[in-house]
Write a protein that holds these residues in place. Structure first.
Motif, PDB file in Angstrom:
ATOM      1  N   GLY A 101      12.344 -35.876  93.915  1.00 50.37           N
ATOM      2  CA  GLY A 101      11.984 -36.038  95.310  1.00 50.37           C
ATOM      3  C   GLY A 101      10.661 -35.364  95.593  1.00 50.37           C
ATOM      4  O   GLY A 101      10.005 -34.812  94.693  1.00 50.37           O
ATOM      5  N   PRO A 102      10.231 -35.366  96.844  1.00 46.82           N
ATOM      6  CA  PRO A 102       8.939 -34.772  97.187  1.00 46.82           C
ATOM      7  C   PRO A 102       8.973 -33.258  97.076  1.00 46.82           C
ATOM      8  O   PRO A 102      10.011 -32.632  97.304  1.00 46.82           O
ATOM      9  CB  PRO A 102       8.735 -35.211  98.643  1.00 46.82           C
ATOM     10  N   CYS A 103       7.844 -32.672  96.731  1.00 49.01           N
ATOM     11  CA  CYS A 103       7.765 -31.209  96.654  1.00 49.01           C
ATOM     12  C   CYS A 103       8.102 -30.602  98.013  1.00 49.01           C
ATOM     13  O   CYS A 103       8.824 -29.610  98.097  1.00 49.01           O
ATOM     14  CB  CYS A 103       6.366 -30.798  96.224  1.00 49.01           C
ATOM     15  N   GLY A 129      11.448 -29.597  99.697  1.00 46.47           N
ATOM     16  CA  GLY A 129      11.297 -28.270 100.275  1.00 46.47           C
ATOM     17  C   GLY A 129      11.134 -28.304 101.779  1.00 46.47           C
ATOM     18  O   GLY A 129      10.205 -28.921 102.298  1.00 46.47           O
ATOM     19  N   ALA A 130      12.049 -27.640 102.494  1.00 46.07           N
ATOM     20  CA  ALA A 130      11.863 -27.432 103.928  1.00 46.07           C
ATOM     21  C   ALA A 130      10.881 -26.298 104.156  1.00 46.07           C
ATOM     22  O   ALA A 130      10.104 -26.298 105.116  1.00 46.07           O
ATOM     23  CB  ALA A 130      13.202 -27.123 104.593  1.00 46.07           C
ATOM     24  N   TYR A 131      10.927 -25.299 103.266  1.00 45.79           N
ATOM     25  CA  TYR A 131       9.996 -24.182 103.272  1.00 45.79           C
ATOM     26  C   TYR A 131       9.248 -24.203 101.945  1.00 45.79           C
ATOM     27  O   TYR A 131       9.848 -24.399 100.896  1.00 45.79           O
ATOM     28  CB  TYR A 131      10.731 -22.852 103.407  1.00 45.79           C
ATOM     29  N   LYS A 132       7.927 -23.974 101.984  1.00 42.84           N
ATOM     30  CA  LYS A 132       7.128 -23.986 100.764  1.00 42.84           C
ATOM     31  C   LYS A 132       6.230 -22.759 100.713  1.00 42.84           C
ATOM     32  O   LYS A 132       5.289 -22.632 101.504  1.00 42.84           O
ATOM     33  CB  LYS A 132       6.252 -25.248 100.704  1.00 42.84           C
ATOM     34  N   PRO A 133       6.495 -21.815  99.803  1.00 40.15           N
ATOM     35  CA  PRO A 133       5.567 -20.694  99.620  1.00 40.15           C
ATOM     36  C   PRO A 133       4.300 -21.199  98.940  1.00 40.15           C
ATOM     37  O   PRO A 133       4.373 -21.844  97.896  1.00 40.15           O
ATOM     38  CB  PRO A 133       6.349 -19.738  98.722  1.00 40.15           C
ATOM     39  N   PHE A 140      -0.155 -26.241 103.650  1.00 41.81           N
ATOM     40  CA  PHE A 140       1.066 -26.701 104.311  1.00 41.81           C
ATOM     41  C   PHE A 140       2.258 -25.897 103.814  1.00 41.81           C
ATOM     42  O   PHE A 140       2.502 -25.813 102.615  1.00 41.81           O
ATOM     43  CB  PHE A 140       1.265 -28.191 104.025  1.00 41.81           C
ATOM     44  N   GLN A 141       2.993 -25.299 104.728  1.00 41.54           N
ATOM     45  CA  GLN A 141       4.097 -24.410 104.389  1.00 41.54           C
ATOM     46  C   GLN A 141       5.469 -25.041 104.570  1.00 41.54           C
ATOM     47  O   GLN A 141       6.492 -24.370 104.435  1.00 41.54           O
ATOM     48  CB  GLN A 141       4.024 -23.152 105.267  1.00 41.54           C
ATOM     49  N   GLY A 142       5.502 -26.351 104.862  1.00 36.18           N
ATOM     50  CA  GLY A 142       6.779 -27.018 105.098  1.00 36.18           C
ATOM     51  C   GLY A 142       7.102 -27.107 106.571  1.00 36.18           C
ATOM     52  O   GLY A 142       6.459 -26.467 107.413  1.00 36.18           O
ATOM     53  N   LEU A 143       8.123 -27.884 106.902  1.00 38.71           N
ATOM     54  CA  LEU A 143       8.514 -28.109 108.298  1.00 38.71           C
ATOM     55  C   LEU A 143       9.524 -27.091 108.804  1.00 38.71           C
ATOM     56  O   LEU A 143       9.898 -27.109 109.972  1.00 38.71           O
ATOM     57  CB  LEU A 143       9.090 -29.520 108.458  1.00 38.71           C
ATOM     58  N   GLY A 144      10.005 -26.213 107.915  1.00 35.14           N
ATOM     59  CA  GLY A 144      10.957 -25.194 108.339  1.00 35.14           C
ATOM     60  C   GLY A 144      12.306 -25.780 108.725  1.00 35.14           C
ATOM     61  O   GLY A 144      12.812 -26.710 108.085  1.00 35.14           O
ATOM     62  N   PRO A 145      12.894 -25.282 109.828  1.00 31.36           N
ATOM     63  CA  PRO A 145      14.223 -25.775 110.239  1.00 31.36           C
ATOM     64  C   PRO A 145      14.271 -27.278 110.460  1.00 31.36           C
ATOM     65  O   PRO A 145      15.291 -27.921 110.167  1.00 31.36           O
ATOM     66  CB  PRO A 145      14.478 -25.000 111.539  1.00 31.36           C
ATOM     67  N   VAL A 163      18.877 -30.222  96.782  1.00 30.03           N
ATOM     68  CA  VAL A 163      18.466 -28.876  96.381  1.00 30.03           C
ATOM     69  C   VAL A 163      17.167 -28.565  97.105  1.00 30.03           C
ATOM     70  O   VAL A 163      16.239 -29.380  97.136  1.00 30.03           O
ATOM     71  CB  VAL A 163      18.298 -28.742  94.850  1.00 30.03           C
ATOM     72  N   THR A 164      17.109 -27.381  97.727  1.00 29.84           N
ATOM     73  CA  THR A 164      15.914 -26.996  98.472  1.00 29.84           C
ATOM     74  C   THR A 164      15.655 -25.512  98.295  1.00 29.84           C
ATOM     75  O   THR A 164      16.579 -24.725  98.043  1.00 29.84           O
ATOM     76  CB  THR A 164      16.059 -27.346  99.965  1.00 29.84           C
ATOM     77  N   GLU A 165      14.391 -25.120  98.430  1.00 31.02           N
ATOM     78  CA  GLU A 165      14.004 -23.736  98.182  1.00 31.02           C
ATOM     79  C   GLU A 165      14.202 -22.870  99.424  1.00 31.02           C
ATOM     80  O   GLU A 165      13.912 -23.287 100.550  1.00 31.02           O
ATOM     81  CB  GLU A 165      12.536 -23.672  97.742  1.00 31.02           C
TER      82      GLU A 165
END
Length: 350
Positions: A101-103, A129-133, A140-145, A163-165
């Motif tokens: 899936g997408p990073c 990833g909803a959150y991306k370090p 771009f750090q992800g969309l969060g919640p 699966v998500t980080e």
């Protein structure tokens, strides 16, 4: 030394046992979730002491682990362990699991399109990833919640477990309710507060190797999760930093057989983040299957040129389909097959 306690032991008896061990000069840490409880001592002890401990009331068995590791060691558990997701999909054993899936989660439309394409090609898990370090604070750090909600919606729609980080201990509860497996990324492999929190969540955990971590440090990180009583841990080799700039990192393929000799935990490989190059993902993925890994974590994006995160390493749906066709042939050559989930996830009532 690991002291496995009787399943029906009372907490007062656990405290008494801990005191008895302390009086004998053994510092023991309580581990587990009651199914069963264990007292884990850092020390290796003489045979006469082990025999004395075995005879204490409330003790089921005593395991003397000679190496540095405790709960992840094959000395503690000789047989290879497996990790089972909510839909019955098993990671480890004879089947080979592919998560794709997408990073990073960017939109509902992109996530759905990717999920449909990777599932059609044979992937059993959706990654995103909803959150991306990120190395740069401006990336771009992800969309969060909001991204976590999209993942939850997509797993219900597509039937693929997710699966998500997770990057912050405070986000574990949110993501544990919206995903099937929590990923601890390379930068957080030694974030001990996070490791303990994801362990306490009870969710399966995907633990990536730090890009400058030794195998010993990687397994000690796994011990943090295991010591909470959460036995559902999968290790992920994703490349280590070296002197050669040809690739983003150097994929340590040898880590798979080395870890499997030391530990009973399943091991998968991330060929996308290790190389950082789309053209290297397929050969590295096939090497993972040949060397004995239990699965793959692959970046797939339908519009990689416009991806907000790691587009250079993301396969197109067509490239992923081609990879899966080649992967089946390599697996057949080593007497293995892709894993199959027992039941697809069903949409839950609102």
């Amino acid at each position: 030394m690991i002291v496995v306690l009787d399943r029906d032991i009372a907490r007062a008896d656990i405290d008494r046992l801990t005191e008895d061990l302390g009086a004998a000069g053994l510092s023991a840490k309580l581990s587990g979730n009651g199914d069963p409880w264990m007292l884990v001592a850092a020390e290796q002890v003489p045979g006469r002491v082990r025999q004395w401990v075995r005879e204490l009331p409330g003790v089921s068995r005593v395991v003397d682990v000679p190496g540095k590791f405790r709960l992840s060691s094959r000395d503690f558990q000789p047989e290879s362990s497996t990790v089972t997701l909510d839909n019955g999909l098993t990671i480890g054993g004879t089947g080979f699991v592919v998560a794709a899936g997408p990073c990073a989660v960017e939109s509902a439309e992109l996530l759905s399109a990717t999920a449909d394409s990777v599932r059609a090609a044979g992937a059993e898990v959706l990654r995103g990833g909803a959150y991306k370090p990120r190395t740069s604070p401006y990336s771009f750090q992800g969309l969060g919640p909001a991204g976590a909600d999209l993942l939850d919606q997509e797993r219900k729609r597509s039937g693929l477990p997710v699966v998500t980080e997770v990057v912050d201990p405070g986000d574990v509860e949110l993501l544990a309710d919206r995903a099937d497996m929590l990923q601890v990324g390379t930068r957080n492999m030694q974030n001990f507060a996070l490791l303990s929190e994801v362990g306490r969540s009870g969710k399966p955990v995907l633990l990536k190797r730090g890009f400058a971590a030794t195998i010993e440090e990687w397994l000690f990180a796994a011990e943090y999760v295991l010591s909470t009583g959460n036995t559902q841990v999968v290790l992920c080799e994703r490349g280590i930093r070296s002197y050669d700039p040809s690739t983003r990192f150097t994929l340590d393929v040898s880590a798979v057989p080395v870890v499997k000799a030391l530990s009973h935990l399943p091991v998968i490989i991330d060929p996308s983040h290790s190389s950082g190059r789309r053209d290297l993902v397929k050969p590295l993925a096939l090497a993972a299957a040949a060397v004995g890994a239990d699965g793959l974590l692959v970046d797939v994006h339908p519009e990689s040129a416009a991806a907000l995160c790691d587009g250079d390493q993301a396969l197109s749906p067509e490239e992923f389909t081609d990879l899966m066709a080649s992967l089946r042939r390599v697996l057949a050559a080593v007497d293995r097959t892709l894993a199959r989930p027992c039941e697809p996830l069903r949409a839950r009532e609102a």
